[in-house]
Write an enzyme that holds these catalytic residues in place. Structure first.
Site, PDB file in Angstrom:
ATOM      1  N   GLY A 191     -73.998  -5.446  32.601  1.00  0.00           N
ATOM      2  CA  GLY A 191     -74.236  -6.783  32.080  1.00  0.00           C
ATOM      3  C   GLY A 191     -73.835  -6.939  30.631  1.00  0.00           C
TER       4      GLY A 191
ATOM      5  CG  HIS B  79     -81.989  -5.135  44.153  1.00  0.00           C
ATOM      6  ND1 HIS B  79     -83.114  -5.726  43.625  1.00  0.00           N
ATOM      7  CD2 HIS B  79     -80.965  -5.494  43.331  1.00  0.00           C
ATOM      8  CE1 HIS B  79     -82.797  -6.408  42.540  1.00  0.00           C
ATOM      9  NE2 HIS B  79     -81.507  -6.280  42.346  1.00  0.00           N
TER      10      HIS B  79
ATOM     11  CG  ASP C 168     -75.662   0.125  31.846  1.00  0.00           C
ATOM     12  OD1 ASP C 168     -75.904   0.052  33.070  1.00  0.00           O
ATOM     13  OD2 ASP C 168     -76.278  -0.540  30.989  1.00  0.00           O
TER      14      ASP C 168
END
Length: 287
Positions: A130, A197, A126
């Site tokens: 976070g 993004h 990942d």
């Protein structure tokens, strides 16, 4: 606090159905209760605290004209440094950002886990994951999987605590680092959840290059985003531009990004109303 000024504010909030006037004063309406600090939805952090990362970012919109004129982020023009440098230099901003990133999609996590066959991968990295909420949920649902989370040191420490709280210490690794640096090598899949993004094409290419360099030859790159003109909103599109200089890319733009790194877009899976998962394979693998 000036009572007359406060009454003006409360009366205005009542006109917006956020507050309701009673014989004893004011109380929140059902709608207004969403803005309570204990509502657990992150709105207080995002909308009411202008000293938080989200609040500070919203104020960059006063420089919107700069972004529209130049195509560049407005945040550095307002604050003299880019958004990520600001977070790095101010721990309280980073903490509020990490909290907001966790809160803003926590209600979607069960659907994200259920909507895709994560069990195809024995191990998954990942990338900039976070505080580990999503990876913990994936691993909990699939006890045979192993996960490795990469994020900057303070956030990586939070992720370690998340994994410990879920009893996942024996199936997780955590590396403190950036996605602009070499990533843990040889995994079956590399997950980029709401990452690309945030960046312009130059930086998005750098991130994808690190994933491709690290991936197993038959590995997959999993990009989860609000795809432009399919799941994105015009509001978020502008926010990405103003705050980070990024954007919500359309499907063909993702294909083009991937091809520059020998990545073929294999499938697109709808996870929620807001996000889709784009699965890329290495062209050289042929699989």
């Amino acid at each position: 606090m000036d009572s007359a000024a406060l009454d003006l504010l409360l009366a205005h909030l009542a006109s917006l159905d956020v507050m309701q006037q009673t014989t004893a004063g004011y109380r929140t309406t059902e709608f207004g209760a969403n803005l309570r600090a204990d509502a657990g939805n992150g709105f207080t952090n995002m909308l009411l605290r202008l000293d938080s990362a989200a609040g500070r970012a919203e104020l960059a919109f006063v420089e919107l004209a700069h972004s529209i004129t130049t195509g560049q982020a407005a945040y550095p023009r307002r604050y003299g440094k880019d958004f990520w440098a600001d977070l790095a230099e101010q721990p309280r901003l980073r903490e509020s950002f990490d909290q907001q990133m966790t809160l803003r999609f926590q209600h979607q996590v069960p659907r994200i886990v259920a909507a895709f066959d994560w069990s195809r991968f024995a191990n998954i990295v990942d990338v900039s994951g976070g505080q580990g909420t999503l990876l913990a949920a994936i691993l909990t649902a699939h006890p045979e999987m192993h996960g490795h989370l990469v994020d900057l040191a303070p956030t990586a420490a939070d992720a370690s605590r998340t994994f410990s709280a879920h009893g996942l210490d024996d199936r997780t690794d955590v590396t403190a680092g950036s996605f602009f640096d070499p990533l843990p090598a040889g995994a079956d899949a590399y997950l980029l959840f709401d990452i690309l993004h945030d960046w312009d094409d130059e930086h998005a290419h750098r991130i994808l290059a690190r994933c491709v360099a690290a991936a197993h030859p038959t590995g997959r790159i999993l990009v989860v985003e609000a795809v432009g003109r399919q799941r994105s909103t015009s509001e978020m599109d502008l926010a990405m531009l103003v705050i980070c200089g990024g954007r919500e890319r359309e499907l063909d733009e993702f294909r083009t990004l991937g091809l520059a790194h020998g990545l073929i877009l294999d499938t697109v899976t709808t996870l929620t109303e807001e996000r889709q998962l784009l699965e890329f394979r290495l062209e050289a693998s042929g699989l």
